[in-house]
Design a protein around this motif. Structure first.
Motif, PDB file in Angstrom:
ATOM      1  N   GLU A 128      49.290  30.912  52.064  1.00  0.00           N
ATOM      2  CA  GLU A 128      50.601  30.791  50.823  1.00  0.00           C
ATOM      3  C   GLU A 128      51.337  29.389  50.724  1.00  0.00           C
ATOM      4  O   GLU A 128      51.589  29.054  49.590  1.00  0.00           O
ATOM      5  N   TYR A 129      51.363  28.823  51.953  1.00  0.00           N
ATOM      6  CA  TYR A 129      52.022  27.314  51.867  1.00  0.00           C
ATOM      7  C   TYR A 129      51.038  26.579  51.132  1.00  0.00           C
ATOM      8  O   TYR A 129      51.361  25.637  50.207  1.00  0.00           O
ATOM      9  N   LEU A 130      49.761  26.550  51.112  1.00  0.00           N
ATOM     10  CA  LEU A 130      48.718  25.642  50.533  1.00  0.00           C
ATOM     11  C   LEU A 130      48.668  25.974  48.876  1.00  0.00           C
ATOM     12  O   LEU A 130      48.712  25.086  48.304  1.00  0.00           O
ATOM     13  N   ASP A 170      58.426  22.798  45.799  1.00  0.00           N
ATOM     14  CA  ASP A 170      59.014  22.391  47.252  1.00  0.00           C
ATOM     15  C   ASP A 170      59.913  23.802  47.723  1.00  0.00           C
ATOM     16  O   ASP A 170      59.503  24.092  48.927  1.00  0.00           O
ATOM     17  N   SER A 171      60.481  24.504  46.953  1.00  0.00           N
ATOM     18  CA  SER A 171      61.324  25.448  47.767  1.00  0.00           C
ATOM     19  C   SER A 171      60.266  26.510  48.168  1.00  0.00           C
ATOM     20  O   SER A 171      60.573  27.041  49.149  1.00  0.00           O
ATOM     21  N   HIS A 172      59.346  26.942  47.417  1.00  0.00           N
ATOM     22  CA  HIS A 172      58.431  27.883  48.066  1.00  0.00           C
ATOM     23  C   HIS A 172      57.560  27.433  49.024  1.00  0.00           C
ATOM     24  O   HIS A 172      57.715  27.954  50.161  1.00  0.00           O
ATOM     25  N   ALA A 173      57.405  26.064  49.171  1.00  0.00           N
ATOM     26  CA  ALA A 173      56.558  25.512  50.203  1.00  0.00           C
ATOM     27  C   ALA A 173      57.430  25.658  51.445  1.00  0.00           C
ATOM     28  O   ALA A 173      56.907  26.068  52.577  1.00  0.00           O
ATOM     29  N   VAL A 174      58.686  25.210  51.384  1.00  0.00           N
ATOM     30  CA  VAL A 174      59.495  25.204  52.450  1.00  0.00           C
ATOM     31  C   VAL A 174      59.970  26.538  52.903  1.00  0.00           C
ATOM     32  O   VAL A 174      59.819  26.941  54.377  1.00  0.00           O
ATOM     33  N   GLU A 208      57.603  28.903  52.997  1.00  0.00           N
ATOM     34  CA  GLU A 208      56.357  29.206  53.747  1.00  0.00           C
ATOM     35  C   GLU A 208      56.352  28.545  54.987  1.00  0.00           C
ATOM     36  O   GLU A 208      55.962  29.300  55.984  1.00  0.00           O
ATOM     37  N   LEU A 209      56.768  27.360  55.034  1.00  0.00           N
ATOM     38  CA  LEU A 209      56.789  26.520  56.383  1.00  0.00           C
ATOM     39  C   LEU A 209      57.933  27.317  57.170  1.00  0.00           C
ATOM     40  O   LEU A 209      57.327  27.191  58.557  1.00  0.00           O
ATOM     41  N   ALA A 210      58.859  27.914  56.988  1.00  0.00           N
ATOM     42  CA  ALA A 210      60.006  28.676  57.910  1.00  0.00           C
ATOM     43  C   ALA A 210      59.023  29.788  58.203  1.00  0.00           C
ATOM     44  O   ALA A 210      59.277  29.998  59.516  1.00  0.00           O
ATOM     45  N   ASP A 211      58.179  30.583  57.451  1.00  0.00           N
ATOM     46  CA  ASP A 211      57.509  31.797  57.774  1.00  0.00           C
ATOM     47  C   ASP A 211      56.287  31.074  59.120  1.00  0.00           C
ATOM     48  O   ASP A 211      56.281  31.883  60.118  1.00  0.00           O
ATOM     49  N   ILE A 212      55.861  30.013  58.737  1.00  0.00           N
ATOM     50  CA  ILE A 212      55.010  29.509  59.586  1.00  0.00           C
ATOM     51  C   ILE A 212      55.460  28.983  61.052  1.00  0.00           C
ATOM     52  O   ILE A 212      54.986  29.397  62.170  1.00  0.00           O
ATOM     53  N   LEU A 213      56.832  28.504  60.939  1.00  0.00           N
ATOM     54  CA  LEU A 213      57.377  28.073  62.088  1.00  0.00           C
ATOM     55  C   LEU A 213      57.809  29.438  62.815  1.00  0.00           C
ATOM     56  O   LEU A 213      58.036  29.558  64.228  1.00  0.00           O
TER      57      LEU A 213
END
Length: 107
Positions: A47-49, A54-58, A60-65
């Motif tokens: 989903e991040y890829l 940018d807001s959506h990427a961030v 998804e990065l929060a989910d990954i973290l």
């Protein structure tokens, strides 16, 4: 009734209930939990890829973290220990800030 068969965040059942829906859940054994965390990490990475903003990427990065924090506990460690390892590796090998792209190495 849709079937999901996947790991979800802890409060998802409460949210489903608050919306007036019924659901079935179960608690995973440790080996299953680790496997499902890994699958969820792959899902969130994809989903991040695919994120275009940018807001959506961030998000998804929060989910990954969040998944990384859960996975580090599965590996009998802590987020603090993980951060210490990250800092040590950065100190010894550097980060990725300089955008260095290695093309080749002569023997």
């Amino acid at each position: 009734m849709p079937t999901y068969n996947k790991l979800v965040r802890d409060r998802i059942p409460q949210i489903i209930h608050a919306n007036g829906n019924r659901f079935n859940t179960r608690v995973l054994e440790e080996a299953e939990y680790k496997e499902e965390l890994q699958l969820k990490l792959k899902e969130e990475l994809q989903e991040y890829l695919e994120a275009r903003e940018d807001s959506h990427a961030v998000e998804e990065l929060a989910d990954i973290l969040e998944l990384i924090h859960s996975l580090v506990e599965v590996h009998h460690s802590t987020p603090e220990e993980l951060e210490a390892v990250r800092r040590e590796k950065r100190e010894v090998r550097g980060g990725f800030d300089d955008r260095v792209y290695l093309i080749d190495v002569e023997d």
